[in-house]
Design a protein around this motif. Structure first.
Motif, short mmCIF file in Angstrom:
data_model
loop_
_atom_site.label_atom_id
_atom_site.label_comp_id
_atom_site.label_asym_id
_atom_site.label_seq_id
_atom_site.Cartn_x
_atom_site.Cartn_y
_atom_site.Cartn_z
N ASN A 28 0.81 -1.23 0.00
CA ASN A 28 0.00 0.00 0.00
C ASN A 28 0.84 1.27 0.00
N LEU A 29 2.00 1.24 0.61
CA LEU A 29 2.79 2.45 0.81
C LEU A 29 3.53 2.81 -0.48
N GLU A 30 2.95 3.72 -1.26
CA GLU A 30 3.50 4.09 -2.56
C GLU A 30 4.02 5.52 -2.60
N ASP A 31 3.82 6.29 -1.56
CA ASP A 31 4.24 7.69 -1.58
C ASP A 31 4.97 8.03 -0.28
N ILE A 32 6.30 8.04 -0.35
CA ILE A 32 7.13 8.38 0.80
C ILE A 32 7.98 9.57 0.43
N ARG A 33 7.92 10.63 1.25
CA ARG A 33 8.71 11.84 1.01
C ARG A 33 9.70 12.02 2.17
N LEU B 116 19.66 13.38 5.22
CA LEU B 116 19.65 11.94 5.03
C LEU B 116 19.97 11.62 3.58
N ASN B 117 20.92 10.73 3.37
CA ASN B 117 21.23 10.24 2.03
C ASN B 117 20.55 8.89 1.87
N ILE B 118 19.49 8.84 1.07
CA ILE B 118 18.70 7.62 0.98
C ILE B 118 19.46 6.49 0.29
N ASN B 119 20.54 6.81 -0.43
CA ASN B 119 21.32 5.77 -1.11
C ASN B 119 22.04 4.87 -0.11
N LEU B 120 22.21 5.32 1.11
CA LEU B 120 22.95 4.56 2.11
C LEU B 120 22.10 3.50 2.80
N PHE B 121 20.80 3.46 2.50
CA PHE B 121 19.91 2.57 3.26
C PHE B 121 19.05 1.75 2.30
N ALA B 122 19.72 1.12 1.35
CA ALA B 122 19.01 0.37 0.30
C ALA B 122 18.19 -0.77 0.89
N GLN B 123 18.66 -1.42 1.96
CA GLN B 123 17.95 -2.57 2.55
C GLN B 123 16.64 -2.14 3.21
N ALA B 124 16.49 -0.86 3.43
CA ALA B 124 15.26 -0.38 4.08
C ALA B 124 14.09 -0.27 3.10
N TYR B 125 14.36 -0.41 1.79
CA TYR B 125 13.31 -0.19 0.79
C TYR B 125 12.95 -1.44 0.00
N VAL B 126 13.53 -2.57 0.31
CA VAL B 126 13.36 -3.75 -0.55
C VAL B 126 11.93 -4.25 -0.59
N CYS B 127 11.14 -3.92 0.41
CA CYS B 127 9.75 -4.40 0.45
C CYS B 127 8.75 -3.37 -0.10
N LEU B 128 9.25 -2.24 -0.57
CA LEU B 128 8.37 -1.18 -1.03
C LEU B 128 8.10 -1.26 -2.53
N PRO B 129 6.89 -0.91 -2.97
CA PRO B 129 6.61 -0.89 -4.43
C PRO B 129 7.33 0.26 -5.12
N ARG B 130 7.67 1.33 -4.38
CA ARG B 130 8.40 2.47 -4.96
C ARG B 130 9.43 2.98 -3.96
N LEU B 131 10.47 3.54 -4.51
CA LEU B 131 11.52 4.13 -3.67
C LEU B 131 11.05 5.46 -3.09
N PRO B 132 11.53 5.82 -1.93
CA PRO B 132 11.19 7.13 -1.37
C PRO B 132 11.80 8.27 -2.17
N VAL B 133 11.17 9.44 -2.05
CA VAL B 133 11.73 10.67 -2.62
C VAL B 133 12.62 11.30 -1.57
N GLY B 134 13.88 11.59 -1.93
CA GLY B 134 14.79 12.17 -0.95
C GLY B 134 16.10 12.56 -1.58
N ASN B 135 17.03 12.93 -0.71
CA ASN B 135 18.35 13.39 -1.15
C ASN B 135 19.23 12.16 -1.47
N HIS B 136 19.93 12.26 -2.58
CA HIS B 136 20.80 11.17 -3.00
C HIS B 136 22.26 11.56 -2.77
#
Length: 320
Positions: free
Chosen positions: A289-294, A300-320
């Motif tokens: 269900n969680l398709e919109d994360i801002r 926070l550099n979202i590239n450093l936490f790839a394992q936190a998003y493996v169950c999501l249908p979409r990646l969060p929007v954030g700083n890379h």
């Protein structure tokens, strides 16, 4: 009658003063007076003449009638006025009900001495008190389902403000100056689905009803320690959670599986855990269900936490 008598005398005086003109014979009129005994050369003594031949109590206005006779109907003792007509047509006001279910929708009186639904606007079960300069929530009819108190001067919300409003489904207090709420302010609101508190000054959040579907707390001063531990865990109907523009240090976990939208931009979030969104003990777990994360606007550099998003249908929007 008196005017006829005077006019006849004046005509005779005029004719007698004109030489060579013989006055015409005048038939005596019993209703006026007998002319044969009257000397035309005698000066009329007006000052000694009794003009009140009808008495002191006679109403001379009645002589304007065509037949010169007074009507038989006596004048009323008191003439009707506009006030009498107003009293005759003004209906007795109906009793005011404090319910939306009855004919009266005015509600109890506020501190300003006016019924709520005159000070505000009531349509169906909705009460609109937007931009009224209110510094406290007015007493609401017990049938209220939606309350809008946006853009006022509210600073504190008491646990009595929504007492006994068991039909209330939505509260919108956006754009006030609220810095605090009583801890049990929402305890009795078992039907509440929307709580909108954006653009206030809140640092601490009271316990929230578990039936909420939408929570908007954007642009406050919320800190992570001001949230209840696992405060959103049991909110199994929550779909929209807006927490952007606060002072949060971390994402408030665990998040309910019903969540569709999570906005956390412009906070102070620096770290993510592997189980922030996913279940580290179940590699097959998917949060569908969680398709919109801002998360943009955080340190926070979202590239450093790839394992936190493996169950999501979409990646969060954030700083890379």
């Amino acid at each position: 009658m008196w005017s006829r008598m005077v006019a006849s005398v004046l005509v005779l005086v005029f004719l007698s003063s004109c030489p060579g003109i013989e006055p015409l014979p005048v038939e005596p009129d019993d209703d006026v007076f007998h002319m044969e005994n009257y000397d035309l050369n005698t000066e009329i003594e007006w000052e000694n003449m009794d003009v009140n031949v009808f008495g002191d109590d006679y109403d001379y206005d009645y002589l304007d009638q065509e037949d010169g006779k007074a009507p038989n109907t006596p004048l009323p003792a008191t003439q009707p006025t506009a006030r009498h007509y107003e009293e005759a047509i003004t209906p007795t006001p109906a009793p005011v009900s404090l319910d939306f279910e009855g004919p009266g929708l005015f509600g109890p009186e506020t501190g300003l001495g006016m019924p709520t639904c005159i000070l505000c606007m009531c349509i169906g079960g909705s009460v609109y008190c937007d931009d009224m300069g209110l510094d406290q929530i007015p007493p609401l009819p017990k049938g209220t389902t939606h309350f809008y108190g946006r853009f006022n001067k509210l600073r504190h919300v008491k646990n009595t403000d929504f007492f006994n409003l068991n039909k209330l489904q939505s509260i919108d207090l956006t754009g006030n100056q609220i810095s605090g709420m009583d801890e049990d302010v929402f305890h009795s609101l078992t039907q509440l689905q929307e709580l909108l508190l954006a653009d206030n000054n809140m640092q601490v959040l009271p316990e929230l009803p578990v039936n909420l579907k939408r929570v908007d707390l954007r642009n406050n001063k919320l800190m992570s320690r001001g949230l209840h531990s696992e405060g959103f865990k049991d909110m199994s109907h929550l779909e929209f959670l807006y927490l952007s523009g606060n002072n949060l240090d971390y994402i408030p976990i665990p998040l309910p599986l019903s969540l569709k939208v999570l906005h956390l931009q412009d906070n102070n979030i620096q770290l993510l855990q592997e189980d922030t969104f996913c279940n580290q003990h179940d590699p097959n777990f998917i949060r569908r269900n969680l398709e919109d994360i801002r998360l943009d606007g955080n340190p926070l550099n979202i590239n450093l936490f790839a394992q936190a998003y493996v169950c999501l249908p979409r990646l969060p929007v954030g700083n890379h």
